[in-house]
Design a protein around this motif. Structure first.
Motif, mmCIF file in Angstrom:
data_model
loop_
_atom_site.group_PDB
_atom_site.id
_atom_site.type_symbol
_atom_site.label_atom_id
_atom_site.label_comp_id
_atom_site.label_asym_id
_atom_site.label_seq_id
_atom_site.Cartn_x
_atom_site.Cartn_y
_atom_site.Cartn_z
ATOM 1 N N GLN A 146 33.562 51.269 35.760
ATOM 2 C CA GLN A 146 34.011 49.927 35.385
ATOM 3 C C GLN A 146 34.737 49.246 36.536
ATOM 4 O O GLN A 146 34.582 48.037 36.751
ATOM 5 N N GLU A 149 32.150 48.052 38.967
ATOM 6 C CA GLU A 149 31.507 46.836 38.471
ATOM 7 C C GLU A 149 32.428 45.630 38.606
ATOM 8 O O GLU A 149 31.995 44.534 38.972
ATOM 9 N N GLU A 150 33.726 45.846 38.296
ATOM 10 C CA GLU A 150 34.685 44.753 38.408
ATOM 11 C C GLU A 150 34.826 44.301 39.855
ATOM 12 O O GLU A 150 34.893 43.097 40.147
ATOM 13 N N ARG A 151 34.869 45.277 40.798
ATOM 14 C CA ARG A 151 34.934 44.921 42.211
ATOM 15 C C ARG A 151 33.692 44.154 42.650
ATOM 16 O O ARG A 151 33.798 43.174 43.411
ATOM 17 N N ARG A 153 31.782 42.341 40.710
ATOM 18 C CA ARG A 153 31.845 40.999 40.119
ATOM 19 C C ARG A 153 32.809 40.105 40.896
ATOM 20 O O ARG A 153 32.517 38.932 41.171
ATOM 21 N N LYS A 154 33.952 40.665 41.258
ATOM 22 C CA LYS A 154 34.918 39.891 42.029
ATOM 23 C C LYS A 154 34.362 39.524 43.390
ATOM 24 O O LYS A 154 34.625 38.428 43.903
#
Length: 413
Positions: A146, A149-151, A153-154
């Motif tokens: 997660q 994925e967050e990195r 997306r950022k």
């Protein structure tokens, strides 16, 4: 380096690395700081069995023994995978090596509270040492996925914002260029208007002068006519007598001279009036050219505006109040060193440009250092740098010796 020099260098580095997030900047900072000799080391004043004053250093790699005046280069080191148990009783601290053939070595601290703090630091560093070599649980793996994925997306969001920012900057530059060109055209139009006004004023002045010259010429012509009439009258009355004739001849001569002067003055005034008429014609021609230039500038401002762009350790730790202790199991310390060196090599490959900047900054700082202000630690650091020794190479060199020989060396300090 002075405060102004530091401010200049920091501003230049900030401008070069702008766009990085706070987490990325902190991670890059820690990757550089972890190679410092005193990074993450907690020092405590201890004594061995001989009563020699020494310094105990506790960090993520293990326990290190330093001389009191040298906190950079340890005399001996004991990595966590070589330590089986640590405990203390009152002010005496006991360390049991994993090799049972090796004698237990002890040291004394100044206060009981220091022993508690040392043990807490050992437990914490040991826990991190274990956690780093433990296989991640399913929950941790999911959390890491997660986080990745967050990195990602950022990162996509940052790239989008960067593109928007670049487009906005381009639009602002185009707007500034148009504003500059508009101001330039306005200045040119203003200058053309001023030239036109000056031409109109000059034409009015020349017309006024021409009118005055014409009036003067008419007045002179009238005076010449009057003089001619007077001369005829004098000729008629010249027959009255010789004296009167002589006087008349004299007056006639004077009248002729005056008439000649009047005629010459009239001719000169006529030439001047003709010249003024020519100047008036030139002024009108200049006015016509100024009007044409103003119309040309106005039409150019309308049609030339461009469009804007769119957008292996002990299984547990046990300790009691009377005899606090914890046990370790053997792990491969060489694996830890290899991992550290591998991460360091990868980081050096990715941050070659940053290292070049740091080396340049170090060279500049070294050239500006004052010898009389150097501390003993600065001298030791310079000696280590000249010898090519670092924190990790020194630790690796110390752990090549057997645990027994290092314990004996500690006891003889």
């Amino acid at each position: 380096m002075t405060a102004e020099m530091w401010e200049e260098r920091i501003t230049a580095c900030y401008a070069e690395h702008r766009g990085r997030t706070r987490d990325e900047a902190e991670m890059e900072y820690l990757k550089i700081a972890q190679d410092l000799d005193m990074y993450g080391v907690n020092y405590f004043l201890i004594r061995n069995k001989k009563g020699t004053d020494l310094l105990l250093g506790v960090d993520a790699l293990g326990l290190h023994i330093y001389e009191p005046d040298n906190r950079l280069t340890p005399k001996c080191s004991f990595p966590w995978n070589e330590i089986r148990n640590i405990s203390y009783s009152d002010k005496e601290f006991t360390i049991k090596p994993l090799d049972k053939k090796t004698n237990v070595f002890k040291f004394n601290s100044s206060r009981l509270r220091v022993n508690k703090l040392i043990l807490q630091l050992c437990i914490g560093n040991h826990d991190l040492f274990m956690r780093r070599r433990r296989v991640d649980s399913l929950e941790v793996q999911q959390m890491k996925a997660q986080a990745r994925e967050e990195r990602a997306r950022k990162q996509v969001e940052r790239q989008r914002l960067q593109r928007e920012k670049q487009l906005r900057e381009e639009a602002e530059r185009a707007r500034d260029e148009l504003e500059r060109r508009l101001i330039q055209l306005q200045d040119e139009a203003h200058m053309a208007n001023e030239a036109l006004l000056r031409s109109e004023q000059t034409a009015d002045l020349l017309a006024e002068k021409a009118q005055i010259a014409e009036e003067e010429a008419k007045l002179l012509a009238q005076k010449a006519a009057e003089a001619e009439t007077e001369m005829q009258r004098i000729k008629v009355t010249a027959i009255r007598g010789q004296e009167e004739r002589r006087l008349m001849e004299q007056k006639m001569l004077e009248a002729e001279m005056l008439a000649l002067k009047m005629a010459e003055e009239s001719e000169r005034r006529a030439k001047e009036a003709e010249q003024l008429k020519q100047d008036l014609q030139e002024a009108k021609e200049s006015e016509r050219r100024a009007k044409n230039k103003l119309l040309e500038i106005t039409s150019r401002a309308v049609y030339t505006s461009p469009g804007l762009p769119s957008d292996s350790m002990p299984p547990d730790l046990s300790f009691s109040r009377e005899n606090l202790s914890f046990d370790f199991k053997d792990t491969d310390m060489k694996r830890l060193s290899m991992e550290i060196e591998k991460e360091k090599v990868e980081y050096m490959e990715k941050s070659k440009h940053l290292q070049e900047q740091l080396n340049e900054l170090k060279t500049e700082i070294e050239s500006l250092k004052l010898k009389e202000r150097e501390t003993p630690l600065d001298i030791i650091h310079n000696q280590n740098t000249e010898q090519g020794t670092s924190k990790h190479s020194n630790f690796k060199k110390l752990t090549l010796q057997s645990t027994k020989s290092r314990v004996a060396f500690f006891e003889e300090l």
